[in-house]
Write a protein that holds these residues in place. Structure first.
Motif, PDB file in Angstrom:
ATOM      1  N   ASP A  38       0.830  -1.394   0.354  1.00  0.00           N
ATOM      2  CA  ASP A  38      -0.133  -0.338  -0.193  1.00  0.00           C
ATOM      3  C   ASP A  38       1.011   1.021  -0.197  1.00  0.00           C
ATOM      4  O   ASP A  38       0.803   2.296   0.506  1.00  0.00           O
ATOM      5  CB  ASP A  38      -0.672   0.301   0.833  1.00  0.00           C
ATOM      6  CG  ASP A  38      -2.095   1.318   0.819  1.00  0.00           C
ATOM      7  OD1 ASP A  38      -2.654   1.443  -0.206  1.00  0.00           O
ATOM      8  OD2 ASP A  38      -2.631   1.275   2.387  1.00  0.00           O
ATOM      9  N   LEU A  65      -0.264  -4.357  -3.275  1.00  0.00           N
ATOM     10  CA  LEU A  65      -1.651  -2.826  -2.752  1.00  0.00           C
ATOM     11  C   LEU A  65      -0.454  -1.491  -3.494  1.00  0.00           C
ATOM     12  O   LEU A  65      -1.164  -0.958  -3.187  1.00  0.00           O
ATOM     13  CB  LEU A  65      -2.623  -3.041  -2.130  1.00  0.00           C
ATOM     14  CG  LEU A  65      -2.780  -4.516  -1.799  1.00  0.00           C
ATOM     15  CD1 LEU A  65      -3.695  -4.037  -0.711  1.00  0.00           C
ATOM     16  CD2 LEU A  65      -3.931  -4.246  -2.621  1.00  0.00           C
ATOM     17  N   GLU A  67       1.007   1.733  -5.771  1.00  0.00           N
ATOM     18  CA  GLU A  67       0.327   2.546  -7.139  1.00  0.00           C
ATOM     19  C   GLU A  67       1.413   3.173  -8.189  1.00  0.00           C
ATOM     20  O   GLU A  67       2.549   3.839  -6.547  1.00  0.00           O
ATOM     21  CB  GLU A  67      -1.399   3.285  -6.560  1.00  0.00           C
ATOM     22  CG  GLU A  67      -1.885   2.099  -5.874  1.00  0.00           C
ATOM     23  CD  GLU A  67      -3.462   2.983  -5.498  1.00  0.00           C
ATOM     24  OE1 GLU A  67      -3.718   4.405  -6.256  1.00  0.00           O
ATOM     25  OE2 GLU A  67      -4.190   2.177  -5.197  1.00  0.00           O
ATOM     26  N   GLY A  97      -3.547  -1.477  -7.594  1.00  0.00           N
ATOM     27  CA  GLY A  97      -3.869  -0.291  -8.012  1.00  0.00           C
ATOM     28  C   GLY A  97      -4.065   0.471  -9.583  1.00  0.00           C
ATOM     29  O   GLY A  97      -5.354  -0.102  -9.878  1.00  0.00           O
ATOM     30  N   ALA A 121      -3.178  -3.602 -12.074  1.00  0.00           N
ATOM     31  CA  ALA A 121      -3.611  -3.001 -12.857  1.00  0.00           C
ATOM     32  C   ALA A 121      -3.232  -2.706 -14.213  1.00  0.00           C
ATOM     33  O   ALA A 121      -4.098  -3.391 -15.296  1.00  0.00           O
ATOM     34  CB  ALA A 121      -4.344  -1.856 -11.937  1.00  0.00           C
TER      35      ALA A 121
END
Length: 133
Positions: A38, A65, A67, A97, A121
């Motif tokens: 994250d 997770l 980005e 993501g 993604a």
């Protein structure tokens, strides 16, 4: 610098290396058995390495997770630029993501050995990971 058995969670960098940024580093630098979760940055959401002369970027690490943000937005899991071709070994890059699993720019090269890229993604085995699955 060596990072081992560490957790980088919920960090934000305005430019590179949301979890960890390595710049102008030498052979012993890298991460082992660590988790990058994250994190966010424009370049290398989980981890970035720029102009490093090292052969191993990370081994036994999990990038999950993470980005990328902003206009540059490349390498949600890891990003490499310049320096020596670098190895990512026995590691996982998953569920980014925003952005592809890994990115290489300005002469950077990443060799994946026994790695898993899944559910990112922007793509898993694309860019500098293409053909290494």
């Amino acid at each position: 610098m060596t990072v081992s058995e560490s957790l980088f969670d919920g960090n934000i960098a305005s430019e590179a290396g949301g979890g960890l940024a390595l710049v102008d580093c030498l052979g012993g630098s890298g991460a082992w058995n660590s988790t990058f979760s994250d994190n966010k940055a424009q370049y290398g959401g989980g981890m970035s390495a720029s102009d490093c002369d090292m052969t191993l970027l990370a081994e036994g690490c999990t990038f999950v997770l993470n980005e990328v943000t902003g206009a540059r937005g490349v390498g949600a899991g890891v990003a490499i630029s310049g320096g020596t071709p670098t190895t990512l070994a026995s590691s996982i890059i998953a569920f980014s993501g925003v952005g592809e699993a890994a990115a290489c720019e300005e002469g950077g090269a990443l060799n994946a050995s026994a790695c898993v890229a899944f559910g990112n993604a922007g793509g898993d085995w694309v860019g500098c990971l293409l053909g290494q699955e």
